[in-house]
Design a protein around this motif. Sequence first.
Motif, PDB file in Angstrom:
ATOM      1  N   MET A   1      28.654  49.860  51.062  1.00 13.88           N
ATOM      2  CA  MET A   1      29.215  49.717  49.719  1.00 13.88           C
ATOM      3  C   MET A   1      30.057  48.455  49.656  1.00 13.88           C
ATOM      4  O   MET A   1      30.912  48.217  50.514  1.00 13.88           O
ATOM      5  N   THR A   2      29.821  47.617  48.665  1.00 17.49           N
ATOM      6  CA  THR A   2      30.582  46.385  48.525  1.00 17.49           C
ATOM      7  C   THR A   2      31.943  46.666  47.901  1.00 17.49           C
ATOM      8  O   THR A   2      32.137  47.663  47.214  1.00 17.49           O
ATOM      9  N   GLN A   3      32.890  45.759  48.150  1.00 16.04           N
ATOM     10  CA  GLN A   3      34.257  45.936  47.701  1.00 16.04           C
ATOM     11  C   GLN A   3      34.593  44.949  46.594  1.00 16.04           C
ATOM     12  O   GLN A   3      34.516  43.738  46.797  1.00 16.04           O
ATOM     13  N   PRO A   4      34.989  45.423  45.400  1.00 20.59           N
ATOM     14  CA  PRO A   4      35.368  44.492  44.339  1.00 20.59           C
ATOM     15  C   PRO A   4      36.691  43.800  44.636  1.00 20.59           C
ATOM     16  O   PRO A   4      37.593  44.389  45.245  1.00 20.59           O
ATOM     17  N   VAL A   5      36.791  42.571  44.187  1.00 24.73           N
ATOM     18  CA  VAL A   5      37.994  41.759  44.394  1.00 24.73           C
ATOM     19  C   VAL A   5      38.425  41.155  43.067  1.00 24.73           C
ATOM     20  O   VAL A   5      37.608  40.599  42.331  1.00 24.73           O
ATOM     21  N   MET A   6      39.718  41.263  42.794  1.00 26.78           N
ATOM     22  CA  MET A   6      40.328  40.632  41.627  1.00 26.78           C
ATOM     23  C   MET A   6      41.220  39.500  42.096  1.00 26.78           C
ATOM     24  O   MET A   6      42.132  39.698  42.902  1.00 26.78           O
ATOM     25  N   MET A   7      40.973  38.296  41.589  1.00 23.99           N
ATOM     26  CA  MET A   7      41.759  37.123  41.945  1.00 23.99           C
ATOM     27  C   MET A   7      42.664  36.752  40.772  1.00 23.99           C
ATOM     28  O   MET A   7      42.184  36.503  39.668  1.00 23.99           O
ATOM     29  N   PHE A   8      43.969  36.729  41.023  1.00 21.72           N
ATOM     30  CA  PHE A   8      44.918  36.392  39.963  1.00 21.72           C
ATOM     31  C   PHE A   8      45.029  34.877  39.836  1.00 21.72           C
ATOM     32  O   PHE A   8      45.495  34.197  40.745  1.00 21.72           O
ATOM     33  N   ALA A   9      44.594  34.354  38.704  1.00 16.13           N
ATOM     34  CA  ALA A   9      44.520  32.899  38.517  1.00 16.13           C
ATOM     35  C   ALA A   9      44.941  32.467  37.121  1.00 16.13           C
ATOM     36  O   ALA A   9      44.599  31.372  36.681  1.00 16.13           O
ATOM     37  N   ALA A  10      45.704  33.324  36.423  1.00 16.51           N
ATOM     38  CA  ALA A  10      46.002  33.055  35.023  1.00 16.51           C
ATOM     39  C   ALA A  10      47.358  32.391  34.798  1.00 16.51           C
ATOM     40  O   ALA A  10      47.655  31.992  33.676  1.00 16.51           O
ATOM     41  N   GLY A  11      48.189  32.300  35.839  1.00 15.33           N
ATOM     42  CA  GLY A  11      49.557  31.837  35.657  1.00 15.33           C
ATOM     43  C   GLY A  11      49.660  30.369  35.256  1.00 15.33           C
ATOM     44  O   GLY A  11      48.711  29.594  35.369  1.00 15.33           O
ATOM     45  N   PHE A  12      50.861  29.990  34.817  1.00 15.64           N
ATOM     46  CA  PHE A  12      51.098  28.630  34.337  1.00 15.64           C
ATOM     47  C   PHE A  12      51.416  27.654  35.465  1.00 15.64           C
ATOM     48  O   PHE A  12      51.330  26.442  35.279  1.00 15.64           O
ATOM     49  N   GLY A  13      51.811  28.147  36.631  1.00 18.21           N
ATOM     50  CA  GLY A  13      52.086  27.259  37.756  1.00 18.21           C
ATOM     51  C   GLY A  13      53.225  26.293  37.497  1.00 18.21           C
ATOM     52  O   GLY A  13      53.201  25.160  37.977  1.00 18.21           O
TER      53      GLY A  13
END
Length: 228
Positions: A1-13
């Motif tokens: 079974m594959t594992q879903p990944v969420m990447m947080f990339a929405a910030g203003f930096g």
Amino acid sequence: MTQPVMMFAAGFGTRMGALSAKQPKPLIHVAGRALIDHALDLARAVDAAPIVANAHYRAEMLAAHLAPLAVQVTHETPDILDTGGGLRAALPLLGPGPVITMNTDAIWSGPNPLSLLLRYWNPEVMDALLICVPLDQAIGRKGTGDFTRMDDGRIQRGGDLVYGGVQILKTDGLAEIDAPVFSLNRLWDQMQAQGRLFAHVYPGRWCDVGTPEGIPLAEDLLRGGEHV
């Protein structure tokens, strides 16, 4: 079974100053590659699927970068949703099971932290498992840590362990939070109160790349530098 990944990339930096004035922080280069590409290497090494990234600031640039890389993008508009709201909005793409979440502003030296999550994850007793780094192995970190780990692996707020920005967690509790914009700290607090918030201590080194000063430190770490 594959594992879903969420990447947080929405910030203003914003801490990146001029470097993020015309591009999102995940596209800033470290050792010749975008920060988010270093994170993608970790996800691909464990055959993660699907891989989803959220986007808000300069979203079109991030989407164009990720389009050929088999990463699905959720656009947070008109408002940024923070980590909890962003993860909840992405659940239709990620599915109902446990999800690995990743911050995209860190460099790791040592075992793949996602492999460690999958090895030590025990959903019978855990609702979340965080990878935490001892302060003396957290390069570029200023100030104190985030957590203390008990002998049984459960964690409490405050201490000398730094949250490294990767975790695996159950997402059921997100539906119970009555706010469109919220941090995953709210979900952690619920899990901690129930004795189901855990951490694994990372055996290698980790570098925060939240400011321009973190870039040369991270590049030195990738070269195997000993003075970082």
